[in-house]
Design an enzyme around this catalytic site. Structure first.
Site, short mmCIF file in Angstrom:
data_model
loop_
_atom_site.label_atom_id
_atom_site.label_comp_id
_atom_site.label_asym_id
_atom_site.label_seq_id
_atom_site.Cartn_x
_atom_site.Cartn_y
_atom_site.Cartn_z
N GLY A 115 -6.81 -39.92 6.57
CA GLY A 115 -6.44 -38.92 5.56
C GLY A 115 -7.44 -38.76 4.43
CB THR A 116 -10.26 -40.00 3.12
OG1 THR A 116 -11.38 -39.71 2.27
CG2 THR A 116 -10.67 -40.98 4.20
CG HIS A 170 -10.72 -43.56 -6.65
ND1 HIS A 170 -10.62 -42.51 -5.76
CD2 HIS A 170 -12.00 -44.00 -6.55
CE1 HIS A 170 -11.79 -42.33 -5.16
NE2 HIS A 170 -12.63 -43.22 -5.62
CD GLN A 227 -11.39 -42.13 -0.65
OE1 GLN A 227 -10.97 -41.88 0.47
NE2 GLN A 227 -12.36 -41.42 -1.20
CG ASN A 228 -4.32 -42.44 -1.52
OD1 ASN A 228 -5.08 -41.48 -1.66
ND2 ASN A 228 -3.76 -42.75 -0.36
CB VAL A 229 -4.06 -43.68 -8.36
CG1 VAL A 229 -5.57 -43.52 -8.48
CG2 VAL A 229 -3.37 -42.32 -8.42
CG ASP A 230 -0.02 -43.71 -3.46
OD1 ASP A 230 0.07 -44.74 -2.77
OD2 ASP A 230 -0.58 -42.66 -3.04
#
Length: 225
Positions: free
Chosen positions: A169-170, A104, A86-89
């Site tokens: 981590g979510t 995402h 889900q991270n954009v990094d």
């Protein structure tokens, strides 16, 4: 090779120094989410949105992957691993993971407003007047609230084949990502790693109330036996 599907959220990146998605007041870096992460916000104040993501992009380039990112790469020695994030990094990429689905979007990419399939790598600031080859304004390659999640079908298809699932981590509160686990085969073991887990363990589900860097190491050690 058995297949492991790893679903990661803000908690794994937080240990690298990237701020989590929103604070206790529901604000993201002091902004209402809809101001900076929705098509309406983009139409209302394009410069505000561009400035917001420019700051996120700059910060991303000052941090590095942490032990949890690298431990996930280790799994590839024995398993077919797909990370659905889900991270954009780009920390999973920088750590060396070979198969990553970004639900995402990606902070280090931009796309054309005219043609959403026209996606460009982008590490600098993005400004009003930065145009694609069709003379259309470029925008952050981020899935905003109210927009379709184009990678969801691919993520579902991968999850349906999982022999193991790790959730790291979510909170599993953000849909549609939170619904992914429903597509896993009924007997698939699930490992849930989060300092404040939102679900309880059962015979199929192992819960580790830990931060990513310690919890991932324990699960990886178990799976690599």
């Amino acid at each position: 090779m058995k297949k492991i599907v790893v679903l990661t959220g803000a908690g794994i990146s937080a240990e690298s120094g990237i701020n989590t998605f929103r604070d206790a007041n529901g604000l993201w870096e002091g902004h209402d989410i809809m101001e900076v992460a929705s098509p309406i916000g983009w139409r209302n104040d394009q410069d505000l949105v561009l400035d917001f993501y420019n700051k996120r992009r700059r910060q991303l380039q000052t941090v590095v992957p942490n032990k949890a990112h690298f431990d996930l790469v280790t799994l590839e020695q024995q398993y077919d691993v797909t990370i659905i994030t889900q991270n954009v990094d780009d920390l999973h990429e920088r750590a060396g993971s070979s198969s990553i689905i970004h639900l995402h979007g990606e902070l280090l990419k931009v796309r054309s407003q005219f043609d959403e399939q026209l996606v460009l790598d982008w590490k600098e600031d993005l400004n009003t007047g930065d145009l694609c080859e069709h003379n259309s304004q470029l925008r952050p390659h981020i899935v905003w609230f109210g927009e379709d999640v184009p990678m969801m079908d691919k993520a579902i298809a991968i999850t349906e084949q999982a022999d193991f699932i790790m959730i790291i981590g979510t909170s599993m509160q953000v849909y549609p990502a939170a619904g992914l686990v429903q597509y896993a085969p009924n007997n698939t073991p699930i490992y849930f790693i989060d300092p404040k887990p939102s679900i309880s363990a059962n015979e199929r589900l192992t819960v580790l109330s830990e931060k990513a860097t310690t919890g991932v190491q324990k699960v990886v050690t178990e799976l690599m036996k």
